[in-house]
Design an enzyme around this catalytic site. Structure first.
Site, PDB file in Angstrom:
ATOM      1  CG  HIS A   1      -1.728  -1.069   1.553  1.00 21.00           C
ATOM      2  ND1 HIS A   1      -1.291  -2.183   2.220  1.00 21.00           N
ATOM      3  CD2 HIS A   1      -3.034  -1.272   1.294  1.00 21.00           C
ATOM      4  CE1 HIS A   1      -2.298  -3.031   2.354  1.00 21.00           C
ATOM      5  NE2 HIS A   1      -3.373  -2.507   1.795  1.00 21.00           N
TER       6      HIS A   1
ATOM      7  CG  ASP B   1       1.760  -1.033   3.408  1.00 19.84           C
ATOM      8  OD1 ASP B   1       0.966  -0.720   4.296  1.00 19.84           O
ATOM      9  OD2 ASP B   1       1.490  -1.801   2.462  1.00 19.84           O
TER      10      ASP B   1
HETATM   11  C1  XLS Z   1      -7.268  -6.961   4.354  1.00 19.90           C
HETATM   12  C2  XLS Z   1      -6.818  -7.133   2.997  1.00 19.90           C
HETATM   13  C3  XLS Z   1      -5.685  -6.227   2.569  1.00 19.90           C
HETATM   14  C4  XLS Z   1      -5.573  -6.210   1.078  1.00 19.90           C
HETATM   15  C5  XLS Z   1      -4.839  -5.033   0.518  1.00 19.90           C
HETATM   16  O1  XLS Z   1      -7.957  -7.789   4.938  1.00 19.90           O
HETATM   17  O2  XLS Z   1      -6.475  -8.468   2.796  1.00 19.90           O
HETATM   18  O3  XLS Z   1      -4.512  -6.644   3.183  1.00 19.90           O
HETATM   19  O4  XLS Z   1      -4.947  -7.365   0.596  1.00 19.90           O
HETATM   20  O5  XLS Z   1      -5.453  -3.841   0.826  1.00 19.90           O
END
Ligand code: XLS
Ligand code: NI
Ligand code: NI
Length: 439
Positions: free
Chosen positions: A102, A105
């Site tokens: 993201h 991140d």
């Molecule tokens: C959350 C999601 C997230 C997505 C990306 O539960 O899995 O991690 O993969 O935003």
């Protein structure tokens, strides 16, 4: 010279099934060919940046426990670059070829969009250098549209037009950054795109807005020359009570309704499937049947805890069934297996990140080998084919061809002495057959 963040761990090697070394692969052998391609190309494993590098392992009852020497938790470009260094060292030592992130991140959210974007530019310069140096590539990027308090009522579905605009601006920048880094895809996970109560919600309007956001993303991708694959990642709840992208079927319906299906595929996550009351193989099969199975977020839930525990996948029965769907589909094109999983709060040591990924990779390697043998063996496939053989000729073929209707079918039944019930479903026999391949 960049410092080493995992100085005691060297490159993880394949040592074969008899190895007792916990820091070695027993089944995953990257360059071993299974069927038509190397294991690494079957899986296209990816590190989930948010879990592996940034997750502090807090839970609703307590603070984070993780020891992460690469992250001093300051919102600085300097810290972000250090985390990136650690990520590439980690992926390199595991022999993992991809990562996913993201925007927030990899780079901090600062006081203004302008400042956050400038930080992301600086950090992505560094990521690009690391990619070029190591050959590790970006599987997909995404924007975090759920963590900041501004998104408390949704992002694309927020009742605030300003918040919608903020989300759009963030997606714009995340897309541009994904393009800059040669990312092969871009994911939308709903996050807070749902509702807590219908009493305050105009569902139709929210869905219309969400579709607008996705169309704008498609348009912007065209404008900047991003040709990667868009994904939607289904999840039924958590954090919202109900999320609009609740499962494969709901996502496909949404994409079709709003004319988005040609631009999107699905990114299926195991624990999300189980939260939706499905198995992951169900979700994958629904997506594949629509030609829309794009990528997988590999993890597992806990049978006793009813939330998205995001554990590492270790169940070979499950990985075998996942790989069966994938092999039958012909494998990934743009997608891969992203370990959207975190170590337990008790596993606070950096070394645990290695054990977790090694376990997941080995479990998938065993699943691949078993699934490949099942496909080669042919009995399971043949059984299913034979099961529907009454549609291969005669009246069945006419039904499939759409050349007859109720009148002809009624006539057919009136001439029958006996109704052919096809064969027994033989579930138990097939379960035994599957188990024979799981060594
Ligand atoms: C959350 C999601 C997230 C997505 C990306 O539960 O899995 O991690 O993969 O935003
Ligand atoms: Ni996910
Ligand atoms: Ni998840």
């Amino acid at each position: 010279m960049t410092p080493e963040y995992f100085p005691k761990i060297s490159k993880i090697a394949y040592e074969g099934p008899t190895s007792k070394n916990p820091l070695a692969f027993r089944h995953y052998n990257a360059d071993e060919v299974v069927g038509s391609k190397k294991m690494r190309d079957h899986f296209r494993f990816a590190i989930a940046y948010w879990h592996a590098m940034k997750n502090q392992l807090s839970d609703p009852f307590g603070a984070g426990t993780a020891i992460r020497p690469w992250d001093d938790r300051t919102n600085t470009v300097e810290n972000a670059c250090r985390v990136a260094d650690a990520c590439f060292e980690f992926a390199g030592k595991l022999g993992i070829d991809y990562y996913c992130f993201h925007d927030r991140d990899v780079s901090p959210e600062l006081d203004s969009l302008k400042a956050s974007n400038a930080a992301l530019d600086a950090v992505s310069d560094h990521l690009l250098e690391l990619q070029n140096k190591t050959g590790i590539r970006l599987l997909w990027g995404t924007a975090c549209l759920f963590a900041h308090p501004r998104y408390n009522q949704g992002a694309g579905t927020s009742p605030s037009a300003d918040v919608f605009a903020y989300a759009a601006a963030q997606v714009k920048k995340a897309l541009e950054t994904t393009l800059k880094l040669g990312g092969q895809g871009y994911t939308f996970w709903g996050g807070r795109e749902g509702y807590s109560t219908l009493l305050n919600t105009n569902m139709k309007r929210e869905l219309d807005h969400l579709a607008k956001l996705l169309h704008m993303a498609v348009d912007h991708a065209k404008a900047i020359g991003f040709t990667g694959q868009f994904y939607i990642e289904p999840k039924p709840r958590e954090p919202s009570t109900h999320q609009y992208d609740s499962d494969s079927a709901a996502c496909l319906n949404f994409l079709r309704e709003y004319g988005l299906l040609e631009h999107f595929k699905l990114n299926i996550e195991t624990n999300h499937a189980t939260l939706a009351g499905h198995t992951v193989q169900h979700e994958l099969t629904v997506a594949a049947a629509a030609g829309a199975l794009g990528s997988i977020d590999a993890n597992a839930g806990d049978e006793l805890i009813g939330w998205d525990t995001d554990q590492f996948p270790t169940n070979i029965y499950m990985t075998t069934q996942i790989m069966l769907v994938l092999l039958r589909m012909g494998g990934f094109t743009t997608g891969g297996l992203n370990f959207d999983a975190k170590v337990r709060r008790e596993s606070f040591d950096p070394e645990d990140l290695f054990h977790a990924h090694i376990g997941g990779m080995d479990a998938f390697a065993r699943g691949l080998k078993a699934a490949h043998k099942i496909v080669e063996d042919g009995r399971l496939g043949d059984f299913v084919k034979t099961r529907y053989s009454s549609f291969d000729s005669g009246i069945g073929a006419q039904i499939e061809a759409g050349t007859i209707g109720f009148a002809e079918l009624e006539k057919h039944v009136l001439t029958l002495d006996e109704v052919n019930l096809a064969q027994s479903g033989r579930q138990e026999m097939l379960e035994n057959l599957l188990n024979d391949f799981i060594a």
